[in-house]
Design a protein around this motif. Sequence first.
Motif, PDB file in Angstrom:
ATOM      1  N   ALA A 349       0.875  -1.184  -0.044  1.00 15.75           N
ATOM      2  CA  ALA A 349       0.083  -0.051  -0.003  1.00 15.75           C
ATOM      3  C   ALA A 349       0.712   1.414   0.045  1.00 15.75           C
ATOM      4  O   ALA A 349       1.941   1.496   0.735  1.00 15.75           O
ATOM      5  CB  ALA A 349      -0.809   0.044   1.226  1.00 15.75           C
ATOM      6  N   ARG A 350       0.670   2.193  -0.854  1.00  8.60           N
ATOM      7  CA  ARG A 350       1.139   3.362  -0.850  1.00  8.60           C
ATOM      8  C   ARG A 350       0.968   4.281   0.203  1.00  8.60           C
ATOM      9  O   ARG A 350      -0.461   4.204   0.688  1.00  8.60           O
ATOM     10  CB  ARG A 350       1.105   4.086  -2.116  1.00  8.60           C
ATOM     11  N   LEU A 367      -2.350  16.822  -9.560  1.00  6.28           N
ATOM     12  CA  LEU A 367      -1.357  16.390  -8.508  1.00  6.28           C
ATOM     13  C   LEU A 367       0.018  16.125  -8.765  1.00  6.28           C
ATOM     14  O   LEU A 367       1.111  16.510  -8.173  1.00  6.28           O
ATOM     15  CB  LEU A 367      -2.098  15.207  -7.770  1.00  6.28           C
ATOM     16  N   GLY A 368       0.266  15.204  -9.919  1.00  5.41           N
ATOM     17  CA  GLY A 368       1.434  15.054 -10.456  1.00  5.41           C
ATOM     18  C   GLY A 368       2.365  16.278 -10.757  1.00  5.41           C
ATOM     19  O   GLY A 368       3.472  16.504 -10.437  1.00  5.41           O
ATOM     20  N   HIS A 369       1.621  17.393 -11.103  1.00 10.09           N
ATOM     21  CA  HIS A 369       2.364  18.444 -11.672  1.00 10.09           C
ATOM     22  C   HIS A 369       2.484  19.512 -10.107  1.00 10.09           C
ATOM     23  O   HIS A 369       3.576  20.075 -10.085  1.00 10.09           O
ATOM     24  CB  HIS A 369       1.295  19.567 -12.546  1.00 10.09           C
ATOM     25  N   LEU A 370       1.726  19.392  -9.492  1.00  8.34           N
ATOM     26  CA  LEU A 370       1.891  19.911  -7.982  1.00  8.34           C
ATOM     27  C   LEU A 370       3.107  19.194  -7.464  1.00  8.34           C
ATOM     28  O   LEU A 370       4.084  20.031  -6.877  1.00  8.34           O
ATOM     29  CB  LEU A 370       0.819  19.748  -7.217  1.00  8.34           C
ATOM     30  N   ALA A 371       3.326  17.931  -7.703  1.00  9.97           N
ATOM     31  CA  ALA A 371       4.382  17.245  -6.934  1.00  9.97           C
ATOM     32  C   ALA A 371       5.735  17.719  -7.509  1.00  9.97           C
ATOM     33  O   ALA A 371       6.835  17.614  -6.790  1.00  9.97           O
ATOM     34  CB  ALA A 371       4.252  15.761  -7.205  1.00  9.97           C
ATOM     35  N   ASN A 405      -2.911  23.091   1.841  1.00  3.98           N
ATOM     36  CA  ASN A 405      -2.089  23.811   0.739  1.00  3.98           C
ATOM     37  C   ASN A 405      -1.658  23.010  -0.152  1.00  3.98           C
ATOM     38  O   ASN A 405      -1.629  21.648  -0.063  1.00  3.98           O
ATOM     39  CB  ASN A 405      -1.264  24.754   1.559  1.00  3.98           C
ATOM     40  N   ARG A 406      -1.143  23.518  -1.199  1.00  7.71           N
ATOM     41  CA  ARG A 406      -0.373  23.066  -2.370  1.00  7.71           C
ATOM     42  C   ARG A 406       0.991  22.086  -1.949  1.00  7.71           C
ATOM     43  O   ARG A 406       1.007  21.067  -2.430  1.00  7.71           O
ATOM     44  CB  ARG A 406      -0.049  23.963  -3.466  1.00  7.71           C
ATOM     45  N   GLY A 407       1.677  22.671  -0.814  1.00  5.93           N
ATOM     46  CA  GLY A 407       2.850  21.893  -0.457  1.00  5.93           C
ATOM     47  C   GLY A 407       2.453  20.775   0.071  1.00  5.93           C
ATOM     48  O   GLY A 407       3.110  19.722  -0.127  1.00  5.93           O
ATOM     49  N   ILE A 412       2.098  14.605  -0.502  1.00  7.22           N
ATOM     50  CA  ILE A 412       1.761  13.470  -0.677  1.00  7.22           C
ATOM     51  C   ILE A 412       1.808  12.668  -2.219  1.00  7.22           C
ATOM     52  O   ILE A 412       2.231  11.452  -2.277  1.00  7.22           O
ATOM     53  CB  ILE A 412       0.133  13.664  -0.644  1.00  7.22           C
ATOM     54  N   GLY A 413       1.783  13.632  -2.953  1.00  6.89           N
ATOM     55  CA  GLY A 413       2.220  13.026  -4.357  1.00  6.89           C
ATOM     56  C   GLY A 413       3.474  12.550  -4.906  1.00  6.89           C
ATOM     57  O   GLY A 413       3.548  11.347  -5.098  1.00  6.89           O
ATOM     58  N   VAL A 414       4.514  13.280  -3.849  1.00  6.98           N
ATOM     59  CA  VAL A 414       5.879  12.803  -4.139  1.00  6.98           C
ATOM     60  C   VAL A 414       6.214  11.385  -3.152  1.00  6.98           C
ATOM     61  O   VAL A 414       6.571  10.286  -3.941  1.00  6.98           O
ATOM     62  CB  VAL A 414       6.990  13.766  -3.572  1.00  6.98           C
TER      63      VAL A 414
END
Length: 428
Positions: A349-350, A367-371, A405-407, A412-414
């Motif tokens: 599980a991630r 989300l991938g671009h935010l990461a 927030n975006r950070g 989470i994405g990373v």
Amino acid sequence: MEETVIAPADAWIAVRNVIGGPLPEIARRFSQFIAPTCPHEAVVIFTRECTGRPRKIAGVAAIVDRVTIDELDTVKRSIPPGDTYDGPAVIAGAQRRVWAVHDIGGTLLVLIPRRTQLDIRNLAAARAVFGIVATSIHQQVAQASPDFLAESRAASIERARTITELTEVHEAALSSILGTLRSSDLDDRRSRITASETASAALIALRSAPDNDRALSEEAVTTAFARLQGELRPLLRYRNVEVDYVEPPADGRPLPGEIAHAARAMVRSIVLAFTAQPTLQRLRIAWDCDGSNVLIDVRDQGAGGIDRNALSRQLSGRLKTLRGALDIESLDGWGSKVALTVPLDPPAARPNEQLLAALNARELEVLGHLAVGRRNKAIAATLGISESTVKFHVASVLKKLEVANRGEAAAIGVQAGVMARPDKVRPA
């Protein structure tokens, strides 16, 4: 008041829409289709072929959320294949009037009608359409498309997780009850014995829940292989080919249902690739299990002329979904060999997997671009959408991931490996 009657031309289009969408929602689409002529509170479609979600449901939550596999099995056993039933049955813990169809392919339909009387002509039409629905389900499962495999595996993982959590909670509670009842400080010996026996039986039944679930969601490796032979027989019936089947060990690890379906579908594709050669005299099909993977080996003694690229493309979707590996060897004049390795267990599980599951495809892209630190303007340019649309998606991502927030969303994405590739990121 007369019932609504669907015109024949519209009916064919509507039936196509019922079977044409995602498999998990087929009960909802079927329910909408028959609602004008067969008013009902709930629809349940039950098929053990779908190991991830054997119940397809639509209707009143108090019914569809509580109906159990045991209840559906009881109804199914009471109706001969190809027959119908109209009468009382226990569904969702209560005695209800049901109308049920046991399709000849083994799929069950249970309808909880709203009215006391239903028009026999409308029921006949609903039964006919359900036959098409049942056939469509069977074909989708047999073909084991990547989408079906992904959904089935996700459902299996979630069900196993839920059973584990419930078992732990109830086991602790029942163990506590037993400890209290066995205390020497209590009187009324007969009450303690009776209660102790009751709690012990409940505890044993609870601990057997995972075993019952495994019986539903897994296939013995020998059973899966025997079914494969049955499915290959029509493909090879009119070919003058000698086939050697090398069976897996009888004590091999059982296969999760989605793995069994996928393995058979991929072997069928491989066999078709072999039989497309101008000459084929002998074929060897072997299955094995090393405890962690199912190992499939198909080879011939032909001219080595299989289309490797076409076969790789055909198998790539299923293999990617199940993290499988493919190896094809083909030498002119020496024959061909195709080896598949498919893991039996899903990946670990991630982080925040359940939260990520709530994101749709576009939100995962965002989300991938935010990461990777992209701002809204760059994301909009890359995805070909407006900045206001990007803002909308970002707000939805933050809400679904339960972050401020975006950070935090980027972190989470990373952690989950959801990151846009550099070649898909344009300069801001």
